[in-house]
Enzyme design. Structure first.
Site, PDB file in Angstrom:
ATOM      1  N   TRP A   1       0.845  -1.096   0.018  1.00 35.87           N
ATOM      2  CA  TRP A   1      -0.129   0.184   0.088  1.00 35.87           C
ATOM      3  C   TRP A   1       0.757   1.238   0.102  1.00 35.87           C
ATOM      4  O   TRP A   1       0.657   2.285  -0.765  1.00 35.87           O
ATOM      5  CB  TRP A   1      -0.863   0.083   1.132  1.00 35.87           C
ATOM      6  CG  TRP A   1      -1.511   1.209   1.450  1.00 35.87           C
ATOM      7  CD1 TRP A   1      -2.831   1.871   0.866  1.00 35.87           C
ATOM      8  CD2 TRP A   1      -1.365   2.370   2.213  1.00 35.87           C
ATOM      9  NE1 TRP A   1      -3.053   3.231   1.143  1.00 35.87           N
ATOM     10  CE2 TRP A   1      -2.014   3.589   2.178  1.00 35.87           C
ATOM     11  CE3 TRP A   1      -0.059   2.652   3.243  1.00 35.87           C
ATOM     12  CZ2 TRP A   1      -2.042   4.736   2.616  1.00 35.87           C
ATOM     13  CZ3 TRP A   1      -0.273   3.656   3.962  1.00 35.87           C
ATOM     14  CH2 TRP A   1      -1.222   4.890   3.622  1.00 35.87           C
ATOM     15  N   HIS A   2       2.098   1.145   0.802  1.00 39.46           N
ATOM     16  CA  HIS A   2       2.871   2.210   1.054  1.00 39.46           C
ATOM     17  C   HIS A   2       3.605   2.757  -0.452  1.00 39.46           C
ATOM     18  O   HIS A   2       3.734   3.882  -0.629  1.00 39.46           O
ATOM     19  CB  HIS A   2       4.029   1.958   1.846  1.00 39.46           C
ATOM     20  CG  HIS A   2       3.412   2.419   3.198  1.00 39.46           C
ATOM     21  ND1 HIS A   2       2.929   1.417   3.953  1.00 39.46           N
ATOM     22  CD2 HIS A   2       3.280   3.439   3.970  1.00 39.46           C
ATOM     23  CE1 HIS A   2       2.523   1.844   5.378  1.00 39.46           C
ATOM     24  NE2 HIS A   2       2.647   3.004   5.280  1.00 39.46           N
ATOM     25  N   GLY A   3       3.583   1.597  -1.447  1.00 43.10           N
ATOM     26  CA  GLY A   3       4.380   2.007  -2.720  1.00 43.10           C
ATOM     27  C   GLY A   3       4.629   0.794  -3.377  1.00 43.10           C
ATOM     28  O   GLY A   3       4.497  -0.217  -3.023  1.00 43.10           O
TER      29      GLY A   3
END
Length: 469
Positions: free
Chosen positions: A324-326
């Site tokens: 989700w962060h990247g």
């Protein structure tokens, strides 16, 4: 538009004045705040605001259907459709290039060359947080944990400018009831808001941006130029930078929302004082941790389906949290490390049994902080190879060279970690003391902090780290 800028100060003064004058009228206040939020978001890019409006309208129509068909097959279908629509946004804007590139590279390795590609995709600011609000709303309404609000309430909930760019992750039940209350313009939690804004500003401008500019960015950009001691300072500095950057943003967001009469949930609680990974994730980005727990870990089965399944659920949850962060393998590895770490921690506790003596507290803290700091290297690096290049410099003992780490770097690292251990009751007494000061003096204190930041801080603030997620 970034918080610590003259443009935002002017914008917020107008937003605060308009909101204060319109406090008695609930509908007019919400309409004004919605308009202000779209103006704020359009400062990043007008296209973002237009897209967000479309997403909000479609999300609300689906949510209305979910509310009317709650617990029925129709409600389940519409809730699933809403979740899929929000995830589809993320898949396109954040992961299309990553997945297509991965497939093309994998096929190229076995001799199959495809002319596929994805052009440059501009990621809307705060898209992940927007998607998470929509997903949580659909699930909560379907479960009966919240009611489907009217379109105006849902639009303000979706786009409220203090949290639209970088969270915290809020839910319908936390915000919508507050929007429906009649506000008293004489009852503003100014003291707490001023403290949060001043503290967040100092964290961002005096600590996070200074460490990034002085040591962190250089170490991660060109690790070969730095000695082991300088590399260690850069790694530790990033642990402090990301905490001060993100918690500084959320402190300011919570303080700004308080001045507008809205209470946002706490997002950080001295995470670097944690003596276990489980405790760390109860203190770090609390609203995201709760989201992953309630909407991913528990639906996967949580700890209800045996030990082995619990370990798998932990790892899967954290890997998806990392993704989700990247869109990159370094983020996947970061999530995998935290998932495996928590699984190992849980296995260790089960092996020792409930009656075993706890681990020596300072050692437990050191192991936890060391693990978290090590994992941050993968979070910060541009690639997996970049992360290993940084870690490799820690052991390049043949190139000790001259240590070029200014003493304020070490001082800020030690101070930031040290204040994590200040007892909460001490903090509460300090807040209460400040709250008893006359409002004029409180405002003067905030002005003094702003002046110090303008003198000692960088010429202009860097973008907040989490605004890119």
């Amino acid at each position: 538009m970034l918080f610590p800028t003259a443009e935002f100060v002017i914008f917020f003064l107008l937003a605060f004045a308009g909101g204060w004058l319109l406090c008695p009228g609930r509908t007019s206040w919400r309409l004004f705040m919605l308009a202000a939020s779209y103006v704020f978001y359009a400062f990043f890019d007008v296209r973002f605001a237009v897209g967000a409006a479309a997403v909000t309208l479609v999300g609300w129509l689906l949510l209305l259907g979910v509310g009317r068909g709650r617990r029925s097959w129709l409600g389940a279908v519409l809730a699933t459709l809403s979740i899929a629509a929000h995830l589809g946004l993320l898949a396109y804007f954040k992961y299309a290039g990553f997945f297509v590139g991965t497939v093309v590279t994998a096929l190229g390795a076995v001799g199959v060359h495809l002319p596929w590609g994805v052009g440059e995709i501009v990621l809307p600011v705060g898209l992940s947080f927007l998607a998470f609000r929509g997903i949580a709303a659909a699930v909560d309404v379907y479960r009966g944990d919240a009611e489907a609000p009217g379109v105006l309430d849902y639009a303000v909930f979706t786009m409220f400018f203090p949290y639209v760019a970088a969270g915290p992750v809020v839910r319908l039940g936390e915000i919508v009831p507050q929007l429906q209350e009649r506000r008293d313009p004489r009852n503003v939690m100014a003291a707490q808001a001023f403290l949060l804004i001043a503290g967040g500003l100092a964290k961002k401008m005096l600590v996070a941006d200074y460490l990034a500019r002085t040591i962190v960015d250089g170490v991660f950009a060109t690790p070969a130029l730095y000695s082991p001691v300088e590399t260690l300072a850069g790694i530790l500095g990033y642990s402090v930078q990301i905490y001060c950057d993100f918690s500084g943003y959320t402190d300011m967001a919570i303080g700004i929302a308080l001045l507008l009469g809205i209470k946002l949930p706490q997002n950080f609680a001295q995470p670097y004082s944690a003596a276990s990974l489980q405790r760390f994730w109860r203190k770090w980005h609390i609203t995201l941790s709760n989201f992953l727990r309630d909407y991913l870990y528990i639906p996967l089965g949580g700890n209800r389906k045996g030990h082995a399944r619990t370990y798998v659920n932990l790892v899967v949850t954290m890997v998806l949290g990392g993704l989700w962060h990247g869109a990159g393998w370094a983020f996947v590895i970061w999530g995998l490390l935290h998932g495996l770490g928590q699984a190992a921690e849980r296995l260790y506790k089960e092996y020792r049994g409930p009656d075993a003596r706890p681990m020596f507290a300072p050692l437990a803290w050191l192991l936890t902080f060391g693990f978290v700091t090590f994992a941050w290297v993968f979070f910060r690096a541009d690639s997996v190879s970049g992360a290993f290049a940084v870690l490799g410099r820690l052991f390049a003992f043949g190139s000790l060279g001259t240590v070029r780490v200014p003493w304020p770097v070490w001082a800020l690292i030690a101070l930031t970690i040290g204040v994590q251990f200040v007892p909460e009751d001490w903090r509460e007494r300090a807040r209460a003391t400040f709250g008893r000061i006359q409002p004029a003096w409180q405002g003067l204190a905030l002005a003094a902090v702003i002046f110090v930041v303008s003198v000692l801080g960088p010429e202009g603030p860097a973008a907040f780290i989490y605004s890119g997620f």
